[in-house]
Design an enzyme around this catalytic site. Structure first.
Site, short mmCIF file in Angstrom:
data_model
loop_
_atom_site.label_atom_id
_atom_site.label_comp_id
_atom_site.label_asym_id
_atom_site.label_seq_id
_atom_site.Cartn_x
_atom_site.Cartn_y
_atom_site.Cartn_z
N SER A 69 52.17 44.43 25.09
CA SER A 69 51.77 45.73 25.63
C SER A 69 52.95 46.38 26.32
O SER A 69 53.81 45.69 26.89
CB SER A 69 50.61 45.55 26.63
N ASP A 70 53.00 47.70 26.25
CA ASP A 70 54.06 48.44 26.94
C ASP A 70 53.55 49.83 27.30
O ASP A 70 52.58 50.32 26.70
CB ASP A 70 55.32 48.54 26.09
#
EC number: 3.6.1.-
Length: 202
Positions: A69-70
């Site tokens: 995730s980012d």
């Protein structure tokens, strides 16, 4: 179905969010450098960064589900911004953000090492900050030291006091890991979060 779950992140915020699903998991630092390309649309950028994180540790696991995730946000001038990096950067970000609405984009990837199935998506959430004085910003930054957070605030903490309005389908995406979308992705890979788990994360 019991599967090994790996979070490609050392972020304490993402780890705390993932614990809400009551699943056993291992957190592993992703490899590579996060590069923000202003020429790429933010929704495509965060999907790429999330998948890059998951794939960076894929060779270490044969039968795991890896989560990446980012997050970035877009300022009113259309610039894509990430973590400020230090206190001065956090103060600059918050000064620029005060009194305005900003869109946050959080990318999410789930890679199944067993089947090579890859699921990638993104979630948006918008925040409108109150008008803030320089003194209020400095006090907040000193209290929570949010320079490892895109947007320079921790909405799960004192950062909620900076907010005038928030809008979106999943508040957890604003903290860094969209749990609603992740639950759906896990189900597509055979993991029912609401079924009894043999080894839950306590």
């Amino acid at each position: 179905m019991s599967r090994t779950l790996v979070l490609a992140s050392t972020s304490p915020y993402r780890q705390q969010l993932l614990r809400q699903l009551n699943l056993s998991f291992t957190a592993v630092a992703p490899q590579g450098e996060e590069v923000i390309d202003q020429q790429v649309a933010p929704e495509l950028l965060v999907k790429h960064l999330a998948l890059q994180k998951a794939n960076s540790i894929r060779e270490r696991f044969d039968d795991a589900l890896i989560i990446g995730s980012d997050q970035v946000f877009v300022d009113p001038r259309g610039r894509i911004l990430g973590k400020p990096g230090d206190a001065a950067g956090a103060c600059r970000q918050l000064k620029m953000m005060a009194g305005q609405t900003h869109a946050f984009y959080t990318g999410l990837a789930l890679v199944d090492c067993r089947t090579s199935q890859t699921l990638v998506d993104y979630v948006t959430f918008s925040v409108t900050l109150r008008p803030l004085t320089t003194e209020q910003i400095a006090y907040y930054v000193e209290q929570e030291k949010p320079w490892d957070c895109a947007g320079s605030f921790k909405v799960e903490g004192l950062g909620i006091a900076l907010m005038e309005r928030m809008a979106g389908d999943d508040y957890s995406s604003l903290i860094g890991l969209p749990l609603i979308r992740l639950t759906t992705m896990l189900a597509e890979c055979g993991v029912d979060v609401l079924a009894p788990q043999p080894n839950v994360c306590r």
